[in-house]
Design a protein around this motif. Structure first.
Motif, short mmCIF file in Angstrom:
data_model
loop_
_atom_site.label_atom_id
_atom_site.label_comp_id
_atom_site.label_asym_id
_atom_site.label_seq_id
_atom_site.Cartn_x
_atom_site.Cartn_y
_atom_site.Cartn_z
N TYR A 196 56.31 63.57 50.62
CA TYR A 196 55.96 63.83 49.22
C TYR A 196 54.47 63.62 48.98
CZ TYR A 196 60.86 63.87 47.78
OH TYR A 196 62.19 64.18 47.61
N SER A 228 63.37 53.32 53.96
CA SER A 228 64.52 53.93 54.65
C SER A 228 64.38 53.83 56.17
CB SER A 228 64.60 55.40 54.24
OG SER A 228 65.50 56.09 55.07
N GLN A 255 66.06 49.41 54.63
CA GLN A 255 67.37 50.06 54.49
C GLN A 255 67.83 50.54 55.86
OE1 GLN A 255 67.71 53.78 54.71
NE2 GLN A 255 69.91 53.35 54.84
N TYR A 282 70.69 52.46 58.34
CA TYR A 282 71.89 53.26 58.65
C TYR A 282 72.40 52.78 59.99
CZ TYR A 282 70.88 56.80 55.04
OH TYR A 282 70.67 57.44 53.86
N THR A 316 73.39 50.77 54.16
CA THR A 316 73.99 51.87 53.41
C THR A 316 75.34 52.25 54.00
OG1 THR A 316 71.82 52.70 52.78
CG2 THR A 316 73.63 54.27 52.66
N LYS A 360 74.85 48.80 50.28
CA LYS A 360 74.46 49.86 49.33
C LYS A 360 75.41 51.05 49.47
CE LYS A 360 70.61 52.98 48.27
NZ LYS A 360 71.06 54.28 48.76
N SER A 390 76.39 52.36 44.10
CA SER A 390 75.62 53.60 44.29
C SER A 390 76.53 54.71 44.78
CB SER A 390 74.52 53.33 45.34
OG SER A 390 73.82 54.51 45.67
N HIS A 412 74.79 57.35 46.14
CA HIS A 412 73.73 58.03 46.88
C HIS A 412 73.05 59.10 46.00
CE1 HIS A 412 72.49 57.78 51.20
NE2 HIS A 412 71.78 58.82 50.86
N GLY A 413 72.98 58.80 44.72
CA GLY A 413 72.36 59.76 43.80
C GLY A 413 73.19 61.03 43.67
N ARG A 470 74.42 62.76 45.97
CA ARG A 470 74.04 63.73 47.00
C ARG A 470 75.09 63.85 48.10
NH1 ARG A 470 68.98 62.77 49.86
NH2 ARG A 470 68.20 64.80 49.26
N ASP A 482 72.31 51.90 41.11
CA ASP A 482 71.39 53.03 41.08
C ASP A 482 72.16 54.31 40.79
OD1 ASP A 482 72.33 54.24 43.43
OD2 ASP A 482 70.61 53.64 44.65
N GLY A 483 71.37 55.38 40.55
CA GLY A 483 71.98 56.67 40.22
C GLY A 483 71.74 57.01 38.76
N GLY A 484 70.79 57.89 38.52
CA GLY A 484 70.57 58.38 37.15
C GLY A 484 69.79 57.45 36.25
N ARG A 505 66.78 56.67 34.51
CA ARG A 505 65.60 57.49 34.21
C ARG A 505 64.72 56.89 33.12
NH1 ARG A 505 67.12 58.94 38.23
NH2 ARG A 505 67.81 60.96 38.97
N GLY A 559 65.64 56.08 42.68
CA GLY A 559 65.41 56.90 43.87
C GLY A 559 64.47 58.06 43.54
N ARG A 560 65.04 59.13 42.96
CA ARG A 560 64.21 60.31 42.69
C ARG A 560 63.02 60.07 41.77
NH1 ARG A 560 69.58 63.67 43.12
NH2 ARG A 560 70.21 61.62 42.43
C1 LIG Z 1 65.28 62.66 48.86
C2 LIG Z 1 66.21 61.48 48.92
C3 LIG Z 1 66.30 60.77 50.10
C4 LIG Z 1 67.15 59.67 50.19
N1 LIG Z 1 67.20 58.96 51.35
C5 LIG Z 1 67.98 57.85 51.42
C6 LIG Z 1 67.97 57.06 52.60
O1 LIG Z 1 67.29 57.36 53.58
N2 LIG Z 1 68.76 55.95 52.61
C7 LIG Z 1 69.54 55.59 51.53
O2 LIG Z 1 70.23 54.57 51.59
N3 LIG Z 1 69.55 56.33 50.40
C8 LIG Z 1 68.79 57.43 50.33
N4 LIG Z 1 68.78 58.18 49.17
C9 LIG Z 1 69.60 57.74 48.03
C10 LIG Z 1 68.78 56.77 47.17
O3 LIG Z 1 68.52 55.59 47.89
C11 LIG Z 1 69.48 56.38 45.87
O4 LIG Z 1 70.76 55.86 46.15
C12 LIG Z 1 69.60 57.50 44.87
O5 LIG Z 1 68.52 58.41 44.96
C13 LIG Z 1 69.66 56.90 43.47
O6 LIG Z 1 69.80 57.87 42.50
P1 LIG Z 1 68.57 58.44 41.63
O7 LIG Z 1 67.81 59.34 42.55
O8 LIG Z 1 69.28 59.17 40.53
O9 LIG Z 1 67.74 57.27 41.14
C14 LIG Z 1 67.94 59.29 49.07
C15 LIG Z 1 67.83 60.01 47.87
C16 LIG Z 1 66.98 61.10 47.79
C17 LIG Z 1 66.89 61.85 46.48
#
Ligand SMILES: Cc1cc2nc3c(=O)[nH]c(=O)nc-3n(C[C@H](O)[C@H](O)[C@H](O)COP(=O)(O)O)c2cc1C
Length: 302
Positions: free
Chosen positions: A3, A25, A46, A48, A74, A172, A194, A196-197, A199, A227-229, A231, A250-251
């Motif tokens: 980034y 990470s 963090q 894995y 995680t 996490k 969490s 994971h956002g 994702r 976490d998650g949302g 803002r 996160g984001r």
């Molecule tokens: C681009 C990106 C990369 C991420 N990489 C990791 C990671 O390597 N390890 C991890 O535990 N979570 C990862 N996450 C999840 C974030 O740690 C976090 O749980 C999440 O983004 C929180 O939601 P938010 O983005 O709405 O704040 C990632 C999220 C994004 C958007």
């Protein structure tokens, strides 16, 4: 590190300046040593789970040697979710189509190419460079990593990790009350509620919706971060009112970093602080400890 130039270092510095931990990470571009040196040892690591447990032990030793006191483990990525945008944008395609897509994106962003792509090198996974013969061979690196992610982790592996790691262990990716109780049973020091956002699995519950049930199950026996949302400062206030001890983002920091580097992350953190302070004032509370469910409208209390 994609980034912004040495992006994790910039973000960790901004976090350290306001006394907030930064979590690096496993697949961060900068190494933990680089981040810790720049941020006054403010980072959490963090992890894995990798199939090669000796490699995991090596990462834990690196973390300890670099003054890291908190490990975020995680648990919600046994396999990677299907990320359609990464298919469309060519990131996951090693063939000519993917290479063409990446080349055309680079050609349209000369500023990024010079500042991050060239001057921000190396773009290795900084904490994993010891693990592969040639960290410059990104495709070999990615293949190693894909083969190493362990999809078979059970609570016994978490007990093993607990024995290996003397610092604080925070799980996490917990989303259910029974998993929160298992985390407690495994000797975790805290959890991050969490998804994971969002994702990983589309349609999974939001974390704020799960919070109250997890708070009730744990009944104060483990700290809960969410976490998650998140803002805005108002989102933080709501999470604390529903029983979280803190939140993570996160984001928002990644976007701020991309937009304006360390200064923009600092500005984001200041905005969150200011919004939280204003929301607290308007709710009539003077301290974080005084935030409770009574501040929320009945239909927001769950
Ligand atoms: C681009 C990106 C990369 C991420 N990489 C990791 C990671 O390597 N390890 C991890 O535990 N979570 C990862 N996450 C999840 C974030 O740690 C976090 O749980 C999440 O983004 C929180 O939601 P938010 O983005 O709405 O704040 C990632 C999220 C994004 C958007």
């Amino acid at each position: 590190g994609l980034y912004a130039r040495r992006g994790e270092v910039q973000a960790a510095r901004a976090a350290a300046a306001v006394g907030v931990p930064f979590s690096l990470s496993t697949v961060g571009i900068c190494s933990l040593a680089e981040v810790q040196a720049a941020s006054g040892k403010n980072a959490w690591f963090q992890l894995y789970m990798l199939r090669n447990r000796e490699a995991v032990q090596g990462l834990l030793q690196q973390a300890l040697a670099n003054g890291c006191d908190t490990l975020l483990f995680t648990v919600d990525l046994p396999v990677a979710g299907i990320r359609r945008r990464d298919i469309r944008n060519g990131m996951l395609d090693p063939g000519w189509r993917g290479r063409l897509a990446k080349a055309s994106q680079l050609a349209r962003r000369p500023g990024w190419l010079l500042n991050v792509g060239i001057r921000g090198k190396p773009h290795h996974f900084g904490s994993l460079t010891d693990q592969v013969a040639d960290p410059n061979d990104l495709r070999a690196f990615k293949a190693w990593l894909d083969a190493q992610f362990d999809p078979c982790v059970t609570w016994d592996d978490i007990r093993w990790l607990r024995q290996q790691w003397p610092g604080r262990l925070v799980l996490k990716g917990i989303l259910e009350p029974d998993d929160a109780l298992q985390a407690l049973d495994c000797g975790a020091d805290g959890i991050v509620l969490s998804n994971h956002g969002g994702r990983q699995l589309d349609g999974v519950s939001s974390t704020i919706r799960q919070l109250q049930a997890v708070v009730e199950a744990l009944d104060g026996r483990l700290p809960i971060l969410l976490d998650g949302g998140i803002r805005s400062g108002v989102d933080i206030l709501k999470a604390l009112a529903l029983g979280a001890q803190g939140v993570m983002i996160g984001r928002p920091w990644a976007w701020a970093l991309a937009a304006g580097g360390e200064a923009a992350v600092a500005q984001l953190l200041a905005s969150l602080q200011c919004e939280l302070a204003v929301a607290m004032a308007l709710c009539g509370v003077k301290s974080l400890a005084a935030i409770d469910g009574g501040l929320l409208a009945p239909d927001q209390r769950g």
